[in-house]
Design a protein around this motif. Structure first.
Motif, PDB file in Angstrom:
ATOM      1  N   THR A 152      -7.003  10.390  38.240  1.00 22.63           N
ATOM      2  CA  THR A 152      -6.885   9.401  37.163  1.00 22.63           C
ATOM      3  C   THR A 152      -5.642   9.600  36.312  1.00 22.63           C
ATOM      4  OG1 THR A 152      -8.262  10.755  35.731  1.00 22.63           O
ATOM      5  CG2 THR A 152      -9.354   9.019  36.991  1.00 22.63           C
ATOM      6  N   ASP A 153      -5.136  10.835  36.223  1.00 27.07           N
ATOM      7  CA  ASP A 153      -3.952  11.100  35.403  1.00 27.07           C
ATOM      8  C   ASP A 153      -2.724  11.195  36.282  1.00 27.07           C
ATOM      9  OD1 ASP A 153      -5.249  11.153  32.949  1.00 27.07           O
ATOM     10  OD2 ASP A 153      -5.867  13.240  33.239  1.00 27.07           O
ATOM     11  N   PRO A 154      -1.588  10.734  35.876  1.00 23.12           N
ATOM     12  CA  PRO A 154      -1.242  10.128  34.607  1.00 23.12           C
ATOM     13  C   PRO A 154      -1.599   8.643  34.577  1.00 23.12           C
ATOM     14  CG  PRO A 154       0.719  10.309  35.943  1.00 23.12           C
ATOM     15  CD  PRO A 154      -0.408  10.928  36.713  1.00 23.12           C
ATOM     16  N   THR A 155      -1.951   8.173  33.424  1.00 24.42           N
ATOM     17  CA  THR A 155      -2.243   6.748  33.273  1.00 24.42           C
ATOM     18  C   THR A 155      -0.963   6.012  32.893  1.00 24.42           C
ATOM     19  OG1 THR A 155      -2.845   7.013  30.967  1.00 24.42           O
ATOM     20  CG2 THR A 155      -4.630   7.147  32.571  1.00 24.42           C
ATOM     21  N   PHE A 156      -0.907   4.749  33.238  1.00 26.96           N
ATOM     22  CA  PHE A 156       0.232   3.895  32.908  1.00 26.96           C
ATOM     23  C   PHE A 156      -0.317   2.658  32.227  1.00 26.96           C
ATOM     24  CE2 PHE A 156       3.133   0.406  34.226  1.00 26.96           C
ATOM     25  CZ  PHE A 156       4.251   0.824  33.527  1.00 26.96           C
ATOM     26  N   ILE A 157       0.007   2.472  30.962  1.00 29.74           N
ATOM     27  CA  ILE A 157      -0.516   1.426  30.076  1.00 29.74           C
ATOM     28  C   ILE A 157      -2.036   1.292  30.207  1.00 29.74           C
ATOM     29  CG2 ILE A 157       1.639   0.141  29.826  1.00 29.74           C
ATOM     30  CD1 ILE A 157       0.595  -1.921  31.851  1.00 29.74           C
ATOM     31  N   GLY A 158      -2.693   2.433  30.256  1.00 33.45           N
ATOM     32  CA  GLY A 158      -4.148   2.482  30.308  1.00 33.45           C
ATOM     33  C   GLY A 158      -4.742   2.352  31.698  1.00 33.45           C
TER      34      GLY A 158
ATOM     35  N   TYR B 116      -4.998   3.428  40.678  1.00 37.49           N
ATOM     36  CA  TYR B 116      -4.760   1.987  40.813  1.00 37.49           C
ATOM     37  C   TYR B 116      -3.280   1.621  40.735  1.00 37.49           C
ATOM     38  CZ  TYR B 116      -9.771   1.643  40.290  1.00 37.49           C
ATOM     39  OH  TYR B 116     -11.114   1.783  40.479  1.00 37.49           O
ATOM     40  N   TRP B 117      -2.557   2.176  39.749  1.00 41.04           N
ATOM     41  CA  TRP B 117      -1.168   1.755  39.632  1.00 41.04           C
ATOM     42  C   TRP B 117      -0.307   2.297  40.756  1.00 41.04           C
ATOM     43  CZ3 TRP B 117       2.808   5.169  39.040  1.00 41.04           C
ATOM     44  CH2 TRP B 117       2.586   6.359  38.355  1.00 41.04           C
TER      45      TRP B 117
END
Length: 87
Positions: free
Chosen positions: A43-49, A54-55
């Motif tokens: 899950t980390d790092p997140t990009f704009i939440g 997914y990103w």
């Protein structure tokens, strides 16, 4: 006279060239990147939440588009040079 018919240049055996190797790498890279799930199953790092899982996949949609377009353009150029530039 020889009884062996002549083979037209279009029907000649495939030739491995550096351009064709680059084409293969461009088409194969997205499969390797997305089938190796353990490399991005986090899950980390997140990009704009948005979690990394997914990103990362959405980024590969754009990268795959660019790589496929590059492979297509290289293939067109390879075919033009192979057929003698008559296209």
């Amino acid at each position: 006279m020889s009884d062996v018919p002549e083979v037209p240049p279009e029907a000649a055996a495939p030739v491995v060239t550096p351009t064709r190797v680059v084409i293969a790498v461009c088409l194969f890279a997205p499969f390797v990147a997305l089938l190796w799930v353990s490399s991005y199953a986090k899950t980390d790092p997140t990009f704009i939440g948005i979690p990394f899982f997914y990103w990362y996949q959405m980024l590969w949609v754009l990268i795959s588009t660019a790589l496929t377009m590059t492979a297509y353009k290289l293939w067109q150029r390879d075919q033009r040079t192979r057929l003698g530039g008559n296209r």
